[in-house]
Structure formats: C-alpha cells, structure tokens
Design a protein around this motif. Structure first.
Motif, mmCIF file in Angstrom:
data_model
loop_
_atom_site.group_PDB
_atom_site.id
_atom_site.type_symbol
_atom_site.label_atom_id
_atom_site.label_comp_id
_atom_site.label_asym_id
_atom_site.label_seq_id
_atom_site.Cartn_x
_atom_site.Cartn_y
_atom_site.Cartn_z
ATOM 1 N N LEU A 53 0.814 -1.214 0.000
ATOM 2 C CA LEU A 53 0.000 0.000 0.000
ATOM 3 C C LEU A 53 0.850 1.268 0.000
ATOM 4 C CD1 LEU A 53 -2.826 1.168 0.047
ATOM 5 C CD2 LEU A 53 -2.829 0.952 2.548
ATOM 6 N N VAL A 54 1.836 1.337 0.882
ATOM 7 C CA VAL A 54 2.662 2.544 0.978
ATOM 8 C C VAL A 54 3.413 2.834 -0.324
ATOM 9 C CG1 VAL A 54 4.642 3.613 2.153
ATOM 10 C CG2 VAL A 54 2.859 2.453 3.491
ATOM 11 N N PRO A 55 4.086 1.846 -0.951
ATOM 12 C CA PRO A 55 4.735 2.122 -2.239
ATOM 13 C C PRO A 55 3.752 2.575 -3.329
ATOM 14 C CG PRO A 55 5.612 0.102 -1.311
ATOM 15 C CD PRO A 55 4.431 0.499 -0.464
ATOM 16 N N LEU A 56 2.535 2.037 -3.322
ATOM 17 C CA LEU A 56 1.530 2.471 -4.295
ATOM 18 C C LEU A 56 1.168 3.944 -4.101
ATOM 19 C CD1 LEU A 56 -0.964 -0.548 -4.527
ATOM 20 C CD2 LEU A 56 0.473 0.369 -6.354
ATOM 21 N N VAL A 57 1.024 4.346 -2.840
ATOM 22 C CA VAL A 57 0.709 5.747 -2.541
ATOM 23 C C VAL A 57 1.854 6.655 -2.984
ATOM 24 C CG1 VAL A 57 0.303 7.419 -0.684
ATOM 25 C CG2 VAL A 57 -0.857 5.198 -0.638
ATOM 26 N N ILE A 58 3.096 6.252 -2.657
ATOM 27 C CA ILE A 58 4.264 7.048 -3.051
ATOM 28 C C ILE A 58 4.347 7.155 -4.572
ATOM 29 C CG2 ILE A 58 6.797 7.134 -3.044
ATOM 30 C CD1 ILE A 58 6.696 5.830 -0.262
ATOM 31 N N ALA A 59 4.120 6.039 -5.265
ATOM 32 C CA ALA A 59 4.162 6.040 -6.728
ATOM 33 C C ALA A 59 3.091 6.970 -7.296
ATOM 34 C CB ALA A 59 3.968 4.623 -7.259
ATOM 35 N N TYR A 60 1.888 6.929 -6.716
ATOM 36 C CA TYR A 60 0.816 7.806 -7.183
ATOM 37 C C TYR A 60 1.194 9.276 -7.008
ATOM 38 C CZ TYR A 60 -3.657 10.177 -7.587
ATOM 39 O OH TYR A 60 -4.659 11.034 -7.974
#
Length: 357
Positions: free
Chosen positions: A334-341
């Motif tokens: 979840l955290v990497p997805l948020v950072i990528a977004y």
C-alpha cells in the motif's frame, strides 16, 4: 451493551455541549462589542476542539494520561484520512492558495514538533507550555492577518450565529449548560473507553486512537461533509486543517498544563501512531499542491489508508496471527503504491505547467 450506550451518550453530550458553548460564548462576546473577526478566530475555532479538549483533560485527571495524547493523534489522522477522504469522494475538494502556502505547512511542522517532544515517552508541563504559547501566537497571527486582509467575518457560520440578538442571560445559560454537558459527557466517554479497553484486553490508547478519536471528530465530519455537499469545497478542507492545528496547540497544550502528571506516549503511540500522524499531514502537501484539488481517487485512497491503519491497530491490540502479513502488505504494498501515485501526479502536473508556459 450498557457500556456502548454510555459511550454513545457521552459523544452526544460532547457534541451538543460544544455547540451550546460556541453559540453562547459567541453571542456573549458580540454583546460586549467584540468584533466578528475576533469571535470567529477564537470562540468558534476553540469550540471545534472543545470535545477533544474535554476528553483529554478528563482522561489526564482520571489517570489515563496516554488516552489524552491518543485522542489528539487519532482525531488528526481521522480528520484527514476519514473526513477529507469521505468529503472528496462526495465532491472533489478545492484547495485555497493560503492553505497550500501557509496552513498545511504549519500543520506538518506542528505534527513533527509533537513527534520530537514525545520521543522520551511523555509531554511534560514545559513542553505543554510551549504548545500553549504557540496557540496564543497562532491566534494573534490569524487575527493580524485577517485585519490586514480586511476580512470582517471568518465564515457564514459566525454571521448566522450573530444574526439575531439574544439576551445576555440566555447566552450565559448556553455557556454554563455547554460546559456542564462537556464535563459530564467527557466523563461518560472516558469511563466507557476504559471499560471497553479492559473488556477487549487492549490499551486505552487503542480505544483513544479509534472510537474516541472518531467520536470527538464528529463535529468536523458533519461540517466538512455538509460543506462538500453544498459545494463549499474550500471550507471542507480549511475546517479539517484548522482543526488539526488547534488540536495540537489547544488540546495538547491546555490539557498538558491542566494535567497533574505528564501526558504519556507509550512505545506504540510514540513509535508508530504519531509518525503516522506526521506522514498523513505530510501527504497533504504534494496532493494539495497538484492542481489545488483533492480528487475523488485521492479521497478513496485516503479512506483505504484509514481502513488499513485501523485494521493494523486492531490486529496489534488483539495479537492476530496474520499481523506480520498485514504489516508487510501495508509497508511493501500500500505505501509504495501511494508514493508512486504521488510521484506520478507531481510529474504529470510539472509536465502540464511546462507545456502551458
């Protein structure tokens, strides 16, 4: 069942008490000739944090010193992820330039300051006094800024409150009744929270971060969602950011000064929950900057983050066997997805600005 009923009753009394206190104090102040600007910046602003303040002070005096900080931390996280998330899903939220340049950075800086102050596991009276002085300075700054910009009234709520004259005795009665309901309601809420924590075998901090925090944030939730539905999209965001700032300066500062003992921050609160509060506040900076709008997809992302955070709290408290997998899923999924977004959004915004230049 009785504990849940008492908790719900405490929440209702807190919300009604805060509303009576704000109306009574605002009308009393107006009857003494105090300008509308001052009323909006002081009475109304303090009133939004009245439930959190009542609960935190009561918790400190009841010996539940960790619940006092947990209530503020949980409220600030819920304000952004839950309230802003739900409001943005209803309607994309406009972000004013002042929020991006001034109020959000202040919120992030104060959140980081709290993390630094409680790294030793407590908030003592000197540290609480620093926050209380910050409250005075921030309120004075807002007043100076309002006068400089020629603002006569903070929002329509203040005008509506003062539209019709009311006798002073009635306003004073509202203030007394509001304070009484806040005191009694906070007692019911804290006692019920402690009983729930004992029954579930979890710490008071977990209850403070979840049930109590969401409950005391109900006034902000109602205000922001109603503002979003009515199309007043900037009010919804400004209400949340302002509430978070006052929660730190007013609730932590004043409850820390009033408490007979230092406010406590246990290992999980200081090492996980407060850093989450800082990270959530910091997440607002790039998302608010891009296009000055919080879109529906970002609101949905906030809600997913809040569900994940609450799920993690419950899993830790109840020592669920899947805790390690949940933690890995949040940290490495979840955290990497948020950072990528966030990175993609910033890059896309930068590209659009270059093309239009």
């Amino acid at each position: 069942m009785m504990t849940w009923l008492l908790l719900a009753a405490g929440l209702v009394l807190l919300i009604v008490g805060a509303d009576l206190l704000v109306k009574g104090a605002a009308r009393l102040a107006a009857s003494f000739g105090i300008p509308t600007l001052v009323i909006g910046l002081t009475v109304v602003a303090f009133g939004t944090s009245a439930p959190e303040l009542a609960v935190s002070v009561k918790a400190a005096f009841a010996g539940e010193a960790e619940l006092a900080i947990a209530n503020v931390v949980g409220s600030n996280i819920a304000n952004i992820l839950l309230i802003l998330g739900a409001s943005a899903v209803i309607l994309p939220l406009a972000i004013s330039r002042q929020l991006i340049r001034q109020d959000v950075p202040i919120m992030v800086a104060l959140s980081a300051l709290v993390m630094w102050l409680v790294q030793d596991g407590s908030l003592d009276k000197i540290e609480a006094a620093v926050l209380a002085v910050g409250l005075l300075a921030y309120t004075w700054f807002l007043f100076w800024q309002g006068k400089k910009q020629g603002v006569e009234c903070i929002d329509e709520e203040v005008e509506e409150m003062l539209h019709q004259p009311h006798p002073a005795w009635q306003s004073a009665l509202f203030v007394v009744a509001g304070l009484a309901l806040l005191v009694y309601g906070s007692g019911l809420l804290v006692d019920s929270a402690v009983q729930l924590a004992s029954a579930w075998g979890v710490s008071e901090a977990v209850i403070g971060l979840t049930i109590v925090a969401v409950g005391t944030s109900m006034p902000e939730m109602v205000t922001s969602i109603v503002a979003a539905i009515k199309g007043e999209r900037d009010i919804a965001v400004g209400n949340v950011v302002g509430s978070n700032i006052f929660n730190i300066l007013c609730v932590l500062g004043l409850s820390g000064l009033a408490s007979p003992m230092p406010l406590l921050a246990g290992e999980q609160l200081a090492g996980i929950d407060i850093p989450v509060m800082v990270a959530v506040a910091a997440l607002c900076v790039p998302l608010f900057f891009v296009g000055a709008v919080l879109h529906r997809i970002e609101g949905a992302m906030f809600l997913v983050l809040y569900v994940a955070y609450t799920w993690y709290l419950v899993a830790v408290a109840l020592q669920k066997p899947y805790l390690a997998q949940l933690q890995d899923g949040i940290l490495y999924g979840l955290v990497p997805l948020v950072i990528a977004y966030v990175l993609v959004s910033l890059a896309w915004d930068f590209r659009k600005k270059r093309q239009s230049a």
